[in-house]
Each structure stands twice: as structure tokens, then as C-alpha cells.
Scaffold this active site. Structure first.
Site, PDB file in Angstrom:
ATOM      1  N   ARG A 228       0.855  -1.186   0.000  1.00  0.00           N
ATOM      2  CA  ARG A 228       0.000   0.000   0.000  1.00  0.00           C
ATOM      3  C   ARG A 228       0.892   1.237   0.000  1.00  0.00           C
ATOM      4  O   ARG A 228       1.960   1.253   0.614  1.00  0.00           O
ATOM      5  CB  ARG A 228      -0.924   0.022   1.222  1.00  0.00           C
ATOM      6  CG  ARG A 228      -2.070  -1.000   1.173  1.00  0.00           C
ATOM      7  CD  ARG A 228      -3.041  -0.674   0.055  1.00  0.00           C
ATOM      8  NE  ARG A 228      -4.197  -1.556   0.018  1.00  0.00           N
ATOM      9  CZ  ARG A 228      -4.280  -2.646  -0.730  1.00  0.00           C
ATOM     10  NH1 ARG A 228      -3.242  -3.015  -1.471  1.00  0.00           N
ATOM     11  NH2 ARG A 228      -5.390  -3.377  -0.746  1.00  0.00           N
ATOM     12  N   GLU A 257      -4.146   7.491  -5.529  1.00  0.00           N
ATOM     13  CA  GLU A 257      -4.218   6.815  -6.827  1.00  0.00           C
ATOM     14  C   GLU A 257      -5.483   7.236  -7.568  1.00  0.00           C
ATOM     15  O   GLU A 257      -6.533   7.407  -6.954  1.00  0.00           O
ATOM     16  CB  GLU A 257      -4.209   5.299  -6.619  1.00  0.00           C
ATOM     17  CG  GLU A 257      -2.949   4.797  -5.944  1.00  0.00           C
ATOM     18  CD  GLU A 257      -2.971   3.299  -5.636  1.00  0.00           C
ATOM     19  OE1 GLU A 257      -4.010   2.643  -5.925  1.00  0.00           O
ATOM     20  OE2 GLU A 257      -1.972   2.780  -5.128  1.00  0.00           O
ATOM     21  N   HIS A 276      -0.970   0.044  -9.812  1.00  0.00           N
ATOM     22  CA  HIS A 276      -1.650  -0.816  -8.844  1.00  0.00           C
ATOM     23  C   HIS A 276      -2.237  -2.039  -9.558  1.00  0.00           C
ATOM     24  O   HIS A 276      -3.448  -2.297  -9.532  1.00  0.00           O
ATOM     25  CB  HIS A 276      -2.757  -0.065  -8.096  1.00  0.00           C
ATOM     26  CG  HIS A 276      -3.094  -0.703  -6.775  1.00  0.00           C
ATOM     27  ND1 HIS A 276      -3.524   0.020  -5.687  1.00  0.00           N
ATOM     28  CD2 HIS A 276      -3.076  -1.991  -6.369  1.00  0.00           C
ATOM     29  CE1 HIS A 276      -3.759  -0.797  -4.667  1.00  0.00           C
ATOM     30  NE2 HIS A 276      -3.495  -2.028  -5.062  1.00  0.00           N
TER      31      HIS A 276
END
Length: 323
Positions: A228, A257, A276
Site C-alpha cells: 500500500r 491513486e 496498482h
């Protein structure tokens, strides 16, 4: 009794086929991860991915809800207090993308140690080898793995096969393979060539790496983060990369993000960026959908949850969302 299932976001057709074969299920699948606030939802089962935030506001739109399943291994998009208040059963799929996430971490590691993206750019520009592309051999390097869970263990196995020395920082894990050594965070950062992060987002892992302990890394060290974004203090990492107090970073996750168009990361040449995408393989999507379908069938039979949230792990009390 007829059950109504609402599936949000991408969901593999294999899982849909399993669910459609059940005559007592009424299935609604929408690609959007968001609910329409003007629509009435009568569904009692919800299947989602991480783009859907499971909070009190969303649960109020689903008054008949009994079961929530997230097709993910992470669950920081789920407000567990809200789930508890609504007395819902919630499950996740921790095994579905473990292999794909570990493989991406290893891909970022190889890309940063061997400057693979930069080499590709050189060739497309009609250029050939130069000293800027000189990388490092992994064999006999020291890899610090922070977080020895499902993904961290897989990365450690890759590293062992490549001949690296493996050190592990995880206060919740007692038994390590014979070829891995336990270290404190400070010891590990001082003695590693590469550090790879595989921890959940909790109170204790927020800014786990910050300006002070990032300074313990050697100038040739490489940082890989596929856990993360908030686990690393972003300002401190950007400074370390820009000042070359560490060699490079491979990042799949970020504090916010997607990255802003003016992100400072785009100005750096010693970073490899990924959007991601740890779970972004056809196999992971398929496995997650199958596991979700199996969890739905088990729920309908009155069987106990196979992967309930919160998880029954030693670090569960560190979760931000727990009282």
C-alpha cells in the site's frame, strides 16, 4: 427463497457461469464500481472489488444486504465498523491474487536491478548499450522482506531460487525457512541491498518507512512496494530517489491513486511505476470469481465463512477500522 446478487466492477465469466447455474439466484452485474444513489436496490448479496468503498453510505443503499464478498486480498476499502453495525457477513479472497501480486513484485525487482524499462526506451530511440544501463547481479545480494504473509513468502521463494540472501522483518511470524533469517526493521534496512514491502495497511504500518529509517539504506539500495502506498512516507521516498541516497524504486502503489498528472515521480529516471496492477492477470480474475461463487454457494447452504473479515490473524488489532 430467491436471492438477489449485485456484482460490481469486473467479474470473470467463469464465476458468472457458476452462479447462473443456480436457479435460486437473480444476478445483476454492472461494470461500474459505483451505486446509483437514485436507484432502489433489493439485493441481499454484494460482490465487489477494491474500487467500491464499503461504508455506511453505501450500505444504506442496500437495506436488504446479508453478505458482502470482496474479490480481493486487501480489504482497506471496507469499513469493518460499518459492517459490524449492520450485522453483515463479509468475506474476502486472500489467495486469489497472491501469485500474480508476488510475480509483479519480482518483475519490478528485476526491472529496477537491470534497468529494463530504460533499456527498452534506449533501443526504441535507436540507441544501444551505455554505462547508464549497467545493472546488478542478484545472486548473493541481500533481500529484506517486510511482511512474511502469503505474498511475502512467495517473493522469498523466488529470491531463494535466484541465490539471494533473505532476511525477514515480521513481528507476527515465528517460523521461517532455514534459508531466511529474522531481523528487526533497523537491522534489515542497514544490511539489505533490496527491500520489498508486503504488509497490510494498519495503524502500525502507516509510514512504516519514513525519512529517518530510509536514511539507513545504502546508496545502492532498491525499494520495491506492492503493498500500500501509505506504508512509505512519499515525500521522504521522493527525496531519497531525487538525491540518489537510494539507487531506485519499483512502485505499484501510491498514497493517492491514480497519480496526479504533475506527480514528481514522472521527473525521476530511477523509478519504475506500475498502476496498482498486482491482481491484474486473467488468472487472478478467474480464480477470484470462482472463489467468490463458491463462497456464495456455501452461504446459501448455511455453511461457515471460509475467509471472514476481520481475519483471524495476530495483527488484527492493528487495523484502523477496528474499535
Amino acid at each position: 427463497m430467491k436471492h438477489k446478487i449485485l456484482i460490481l466492477d469486473r467479474f470473470h465469466e467463469t464465476g458468472l457461469k457458476i452462479l447462473r447455474n443456480q436457479p435460486n439466484l437473480d444476478i445483476t452485474h454492472q461494470v461500474s464500481p459505483e451505486l446509483n444513489t437514485n436507484q432502489n436496490y433489493e439485493h441481499d448479496i454484494l460482490i465487489t472489488r477494491s474500487r467500491t468503498k464499503i461504508n455506511s453510505r453505501l450500505l444504506e443503499l442496500l437495506p436488504n444486504l446479508k453478505l458482502v464478498i470482496s474479490v480481493t486480498s486487501g480489504f482497506d476499502h471496507i469499513d469493518l465498523n460499518a459492517i459490524k453495525a449492520h450485522k453483515l457477513q463479509v468475506e474476502y479472497c486472500p489467495e486469489a491474487n497472491a501469485d500474480s501480486a508476488a510475480e509483479l513484485a519480482w518483475g519490478l525487482l528485476l526491472s529496477t536491478t537491470r534497468n529494463i524499462p530504460q533499456a527498452h526506451t534506449q533501443v526504441t530511440k535507436g540507441l544501444w548499450r551505455n554505462e547508464h544501463l549497467i545493472g546488478r547481479t542478484l545472486k548473493d545480494s541481500t533481500l529484506l522482506i517486510i511482511g512474511f504473509g502469503r505474498i511475502g513468502k512467495r517473493v522469498a521463494n523466488f529470491a531463494h531460487a535466484f541465490g539471494l540472501k533473505i532476511i525477514v522483518c515480521d513481528p507476527y511470524v515465528e517460523n521461517l525457512p532455514s534459508w531466511a533469517d529474522a531481523v528487526t526493521l533497523e537491522e534489515g534496512l542497514k544490511n539489505c541491498d533490496i527491500v520489498s514491502l508486503h504488509v497490510p495497511k494498519t495503524n502500525k504500518t502507516f509510514h512504516l518507512l519514513h525519512a529517518d529509517n530510509l536514511s539507513l539504506l545504502s546508496p545502492h539500495a532498491i525499494l520495491i512496494n506492492t503493498s500500500r502506498g501509505d506504508v512509505v512516507e512519499e515525500k521522504a521516498l521522493l527525496h531519497a530517489l531525487a538525491s540518489k541516497s537510494i539507487r531506485a524504486a519499483g512502485l505499484d502503489v501510491f498514497a493517492k491513486e491514480p497519480l496526479a498528472e504533475n506527480s514528481m515521480y514522472f521527473e525521476l529516471k530511477n523509478v519504475v511505476l506500475s498502476p496498482h496492477a498486482g491482481a491484474f492477470t486473467e488468472d487472478a480474475y478467474k480464480l477470484g470469481a470462482i472463489q467468490c461463487a463458491e463462497k456464495v454457494l456455501a452461504f446459501l447452504k448455511g455453511e461457515p465463512a471460509s475467509h471472514p473479515l476481520p481475519p483471524q490473524t495476530a495483527w488484527v488489532n492493528d487495523l484502523d477500522t477496528l474499535p
